[in-house]
Design a protein around this motif. Sequence first.
Motif, PDB file in Angstrom:
ATOM      1  N   HIS A  37       0.961  -1.036  -0.060  1.00 54.85           N
ATOM      2  CA  HIS A  37       0.091  -0.108  -0.101  1.00 54.85           C
ATOM      3  C   HIS A  37       0.911   1.196  -0.028  1.00 54.85           C
ATOM      4  CE1 HIS A  37      -2.878  -3.260   1.049  1.00 54.85           C
ATOM      5  NE2 HIS A  37      -3.842  -2.161   1.249  1.00 54.85           N
ATOM      6  N   GLU A 197     -11.771  -0.835   1.051  1.00 51.38           N
ATOM      7  CA  GLU A 197     -11.737  -2.137   0.987  1.00 51.38           C
ATOM      8  C   GLU A 197     -12.359  -2.659   2.143  1.00 51.38           C
ATOM      9  OE1 GLU A 197      -7.712  -2.786  -1.490  1.00 51.38           O
ATOM     10  OE2 GLU A 197      -7.734  -2.949   0.657  1.00 51.38           O
ATOM     11  N   HIS A 248      -7.719   1.943   3.823  1.00 52.29           N
ATOM     12  CA  HIS A 248      -6.963   1.397   2.527  1.00 52.29           C
ATOM     13  C   HIS A 248      -6.001   2.299   1.983  1.00 52.29           C
ATOM     14  CE1 HIS A 248      -5.605  -0.338  -1.435  1.00 52.29           C
ATOM     15  NE2 HIS A 248      -6.233   0.725  -1.946  1.00 52.29           N
TER      16      HIS A 248
END
Length: 292
Positions: A37, A197, A248
Amino acid sequence: MRQFRRLISLFMAMLLAGALFARPPRKVLIVDGQNNHAWRETTPVLKKILEETGLFQVDVATSPPAGGDMSGFRPDFAAYRAVVLNYNGDPWPAGTKAAFEKYVRRGGGVVSYHAADNAFPEWTAYNEMTALGGWGGRTTEKSGKMARFRDGKLALDSGPANCGHHGARLPFVVTLRDPNHPIVTGLPREWMHAADELYDSLCGPAQDLNVIATAHSDPANRGTDQNEPMLMTVRYGKGRIFHTTLGHDVAAMRCVGFIVTLQRGTEWAATGKVTQKLPTDFPTASQVSLRQ
Ligand code: ZN
């Protein structure tokens, strides 16, 4: 003139009293440096969210990049009240793992943020701290049961199955399951989270796990039709762990529900208490609420 001097000395006395009685901010460490990420974007947002409470002073420990020499990566965990994990990458050196375990066992706070629960599938103590995790080759046979919320209580499902999945990023309702927990006391029972998410099918040791909030994983979005854990607390030794699967990306982190639960969850992990006032801009069951 004398009156002016008196005023000045009164003012100085007040400043001194303020300095003496104001509680110094608690030191918090964000760990990052490797992640699937955008940690370079999310760490500054985490730091800002925590520091704007006035309760925390935040440092960042950044590891070498993936594949780099990790032997010198030894954050001084013991100097902090809470460690916020924004890390999903190479194993830490044995000494760093041991220091982290000791820090938590002795009462250190931990915040597992989003993909931190993807990290370290082979590190037993770490998985006990996060209680549930996904991806990284995790299966129910190898890693532990899946935790869902059914019939008003925690249900542990054994597979066989792979652990860790999510559908497309859409807004979804977060439902409190332990509304009296200090992290969420006074917040709406249901709130609409910004597009994010929705992690499903997380599995793990699930010991000393308290699920504070869940979200329904919608089959129409490749979901499980189960109420999946979103916010959790875990105990490990004397340590307190707050586990949020949310956030996220920077867009999802603008949700007031994410911000407030991160702020309150970090205070709880650091001190066992929550002193923060309830926000006035919290999302409702049907309406997302974002901050800049
Ligand atoms: Zn993600």
